[in-house]
Design an enzyme around this catalytic site. Sequence first.
Site, PDB file in Angstrom:
ATOM      1  N   LYS A 194       4.547  -7.025   9.196  1.00 53.89           N
ATOM      2  CA  LYS A 194       3.655  -6.743  10.323  1.00 53.89           C
ATOM      3  C   LYS A 194       2.230  -6.990   9.849  1.00 53.89           C
ATOM      4  O   LYS A 194       1.645  -6.178   9.153  1.00 53.89           O
ATOM      5  CB  LYS A 194       3.834  -5.299  10.789  1.00 53.89           C
ATOM      6  CG  LYS A 194       3.488  -5.066  12.275  1.00 53.89           C
ATOM      7  CD  LYS A 194       2.032  -5.170  12.611  1.00 53.89           C
ATOM      8  CE  LYS A 194       1.222  -3.979  12.167  1.00 53.89           C
ATOM      9  NZ  LYS A 194      -0.217  -4.096  12.629  1.00 53.89           N
ATOM     10  N   GLY A 246      -3.600  -0.300   3.253  1.00 53.53           N
ATOM     11  CA  GLY A 246      -4.533   0.038   4.318  1.00 53.53           C
ATOM     12  C   GLY A 246      -5.271   1.320   4.001  1.00 53.53           C
ATOM     13  O   GLY A 246      -5.407   1.712   2.832  1.00 53.53           O
ATOM     14  N   SER A 247      -5.714   2.003   5.023  1.00 49.30           N
ATOM     15  CA  SER A 247      -6.533   3.199   4.833  1.00 49.30           C
ATOM     16  C   SER A 247      -5.689   4.391   4.377  1.00 49.30           C
ATOM     17  O   SER A 247      -4.486   4.468   4.648  1.00 49.30           O
ATOM     18  CB  SER A 247      -7.251   3.563   6.137  1.00 49.30           C
ATOM     19  OG  SER A 247      -6.321   4.053   7.093  1.00 49.30           O
ATOM     20  N   THR A 248      -6.355   5.323   3.711  1.00 49.61           N
ATOM     21  CA  THR A 248      -5.683   6.542   3.268  1.00 49.61           C
ATOM     22  C   THR A 248      -5.213   7.359   4.471  1.00 49.61           C
ATOM     23  O   THR A 248      -4.142   7.979   4.427  1.00 49.61           O
ATOM     24  CB  THR A 248      -6.628   7.381   2.390  1.00 49.61           C
ATOM     25  OG1 THR A 248      -6.953   6.619   1.216  1.00 49.61           O
ATOM     26  CG2 THR A 248      -5.989   8.688   1.966  1.00 49.61           C
ATOM     27  N   GLU A 249      -5.981   7.332   5.547  1.00 53.33           N
ATOM     28  CA  GLU A 249      -5.604   8.099   6.734  1.00 53.33           C
ATOM     29  C   GLU A 249      -4.265   7.617   7.289  1.00 53.33           C
ATOM     30  O   GLU A 249      -3.369   8.414   7.606  1.00 53.33           O
ATOM     31  CB  GLU A 249      -6.688   7.987   7.806  1.00 53.33           C
ATOM     32  CG  GLU A 249      -7.986   8.699   7.472  1.00 53.33           C
ATOM     33  CD  GLU A 249      -8.821   7.965   6.431  1.00 53.33           C
ATOM     34  OE1 GLU A 249      -8.551   6.753   6.188  1.00 53.33           O
ATOM     35  OE2 GLU A 249      -9.725   8.577   5.846  1.00 53.33           O
ATOM     36  N   GLY A 251      -2.069   5.799   5.611  1.00 54.94           N
ATOM     37  CA  GLY A 251      -1.077   6.041   4.570  1.00 54.94           C
ATOM     38  C   GLY A 251      -0.520   7.442   4.620  1.00 54.94           C
ATOM     39  O   GLY A 251       0.685   7.662   4.423  1.00 54.94           O
ATOM     40  N   GLU A 268      -0.746   1.383  -1.041  1.00 52.42           N
ATOM     41  CA  GLU A 268      -1.979   0.953  -1.708  1.00 52.42           C
ATOM     42  C   GLU A 268      -3.092   1.219  -0.714  1.00 52.42           C
ATOM     43  O   GLU A 268      -3.226   0.522   0.290  1.00 52.42           O
ATOM     44  CB  GLU A 268      -1.876  -0.526  -2.087  1.00 52.42           C
ATOM     45  CG  GLU A 268      -2.936  -0.962  -3.093  1.00 52.42           C
ATOM     46  CD  GLU A 268      -4.134  -1.585  -2.425  1.00 52.42           C
ATOM     47  OE1 GLU A 268      -5.136  -0.856  -2.266  1.00 52.42           O
ATOM     48  OE2 GLU A 268      -4.081  -2.762  -2.056  1.00 52.42           O
ATOM     49  N   CYS A 302     -10.639  -2.954  -0.917  1.00 49.68           N
ATOM     50  CA  CYS A 302     -10.263  -1.570  -1.218  1.00 49.68           C
ATOM     51  C   CYS A 302     -10.749  -1.132  -2.591  1.00 49.68           C
ATOM     52  O   CYS A 302     -11.032   0.040  -2.814  1.00 49.68           O
ATOM     53  CB  CYS A 302      -8.750  -1.401  -1.100  1.00 49.68           C
ATOM     54  SG  CYS A 302      -7.810  -2.609  -2.045  1.00 49.68           S
ATOM     55  N   GLU A 399     -15.229   6.070   1.884  1.00 52.27           N
ATOM     56  CA  GLU A 399     -15.088   4.627   1.770  1.00 52.27           C
ATOM     57  C   GLU A 399     -15.738   3.963   2.979  1.00 52.27           C
ATOM     58  O   GLU A 399     -15.311   4.147   4.121  1.00 52.27           O
ATOM     59  CB  GLU A 399     -13.613   4.234   1.689  1.00 52.27           C
ATOM     60  CG  GLU A 399     -13.408   2.744   1.478  1.00 52.27           C
ATOM     61  CD  GLU A 399     -11.940   2.360   1.391  1.00 52.27           C
ATOM     62  OE1 GLU A 399     -11.624   1.427   0.650  1.00 52.27           O
ATOM     63  OE2 GLU A 399     -11.115   3.003   2.073  1.00 52.27           O
TER      64      GLU A 399
END
Length: 795
Positions: A194, A246-249, A251, A268, A302, A399
């Site tokens: 995706k 992608g973003s920690t949020e 993730g 990651e 990142c 970030e």
Amino acid sequence: MATVAKLFETMEYGPAPESDAPALEWLKQHDGGRFGHFINGRWVAPADGQYFETINPATKAVLARVAQGSKADVDAAVAAANAAAPVWAGLTPHARARFLYAIAREVQRNARLLAVLESLDNGKPIRETRDLDIPLVARHFYHHAGWAQLRDTEFPGYVPVGVVGQIIPWNFPLLMVAWKVAPALAAGNTVILKPAEFTPLTALCFAEIAQAVGLPAGVFNVVTGDGATGKALVEHPDVQKIAFTGSTEVGRIIRKATAGSGKKLTLELGGKSPFIVFEDADLDSVVEGVVDAIWFNQGQVCCAGSRLLVQEGVADRLTQKLRARMEKLRVGSPLDKAVDMGAIVAPVQLERIRGLVEQGVEEGAKMWQPSWACPTEGYFYPPTLFTDVSPAATIAQVEIFGPVLVSMTFRTPKEAVELANNTPYGLAASVWSENINLALDVAPKLKAGVVWINCTNLFDAAAGFGGYRESGFGREGGREGMWEYLKAEWEAHPPRGAAPGSAAHEPVRSAGPGPVARGERDSLPPIDRTYKLFIGGKQARPDQGYSRKIVGPDGRVLGEVAEGNRKDVRNAVEAAHAAEGWGRSSGHMRAQILYFIAENLATRAEEFAARVGRQEVDASIARLFTYAAWADKWDGAVHHTPIRGVTLAMNEPVGVLGIAAPDDSPLLGFVSLMAPAVAVGNTVIVVPAESQPIAATEFYTVLETSDVPDGVINVITGAKDALAKVLAEHDDVDGMWYFGNAAGVKAVELASAANMKRTWATARGRDWLDPRQGEGREFLRRASEVKNIWIPYGE
């Protein structure tokens, strides 16, 4: 599609070269710029007929209309991947290698087309896509063609995970395809990809490459769409692994969504990487390093070196040099090969950058930008430098994901390390010093998965990449990355016999001979003994003073153990952190202590055998010997990356590990998890088998006589699932292992999302007596973080 032609007409140095015309033709040939999904080897219209537009960020021109994936589209892709899985896994290693090699060759043949498409879709300069991204894509497929060839010899006893869902970001659209697809296919998995909603075009072009080389239908599938499409892929029950960048949020959302599902997971995530400059560094080289660290790809990286930490003595000089260099940076059309910075990917990202910059100014930091103006037609933002930044400021902690650098100063190496680690992230770091002894002393102290010395933003297929803490877990690239797409062969078969923890699974324990006759013993009152907790090297009473009775198979009370709670966990975590010197001790010293534990257990073998049986005791002693042997042999590696230098892959301890031991094999299960963790330098808080904890509580009397430093091994008895959840929620616990039931697995994985700690949670039983299941490299890998340190050399 006529508007696309303007992309070439607006180039500063005239029209595009003829070599770029194929990009325009490629866009047009797909139904006038309308793209469906790539499923089961062919192009498929979206099930609900919905499309979205992808925009060029430099001119705001519409590039194409792309299918919006629905649950039905994801279902179709997963079905195709499932059907193709046995076919692809059944090929010989050489056959899979040939396919990956063919893909690499096709990428090289289409390099210009791919580079131009990437710049059009993402906004990054053509110089970056042409010279960095596309060559690295080919490199990944060449490298992993080698792993495909060697899989069965280098990973014996391991098989593919199965169907893999991969969700990639918009900052390196095609390179992320290679990072994820190459190892997945090399290992024998099938893939549903995706791509990011903003940048799907090169993933779709790559699908044509897969088609051109004859990759079997269903092995590689592309479903485009937004977050809802990704959600459907993550939640699909027939997907065995999710790999996300992608973003920690997001993730954290994925971690919660997959909790308890049994899916393997690689994340990651975000970063706030330190760029550390010591006063002896070559400042001219540092300036060019900063340009590469934070203004490469407009700072949309990142691992961007977004926090500049400078030793006080050279801070002013470096700031002056940076400002002079920033004045000469060029921002403009991504298709102009002389441009340094292109466009921000989308208006929503541009607004986020602007908002955080404004907040930085409001919080008192000094902002500086070059005197020239950015183009106004597209989504551009100038390189920005902040000085006088507080370490607690929003721009120093959050970030930004844009071309914004925040600068802070330090006085000593110790202070530099403290500032560098003052972040919830741990993806990458860069150290600049002409004193290689200083640089190599600092590098292992940084909480980051990658450390570059006198260089930055170096990547290669042979070297693993990934983070610590809220930057995620797992590695991509190299041998480390291959493990993420494999599982032990024995796990591929359904467990035999009763489920772990069931009555049929529990061995019957003999009470053993006593010093008095049976009739007399039964008439005597029991000697009251309540086993305490073991925290900080000492037996400790539980916080609330409660205990629980432990009953044997014959109904007789065997003893009482302390009932630990949240406060006891907190005390154990503090003790474990206080023992952090264990991780810096030599492997030889750790080996000696493990041997000593085994020796002391052997002298009390009969006593423990009366509780758990001699076979389990002997196996526990042998297991301690195994990890004593590994303690000074768990080596890293020198990766063969194509630089003039070396790339060191160092195995490091995760840190503080929470461990919930299995209910079967109460002593052996305890030892089999504790020993590898401490062998590689972790400190541990172990929750022993809830139903049979006495073997473990008796074991800490062995620890007390074996020179184990205080706080290295802590034992908390009580309700295993409740205590495991507390450990998984604790922000100062770096990793969590759980061996129990399905509900407990889900609870641990959900709770771990708070700080994105690494977890190893399973409800599947193991034969702990079998060395293939109960010991070995798998346990050592789970107990380790791999840090890649890049060290260029030469004049």
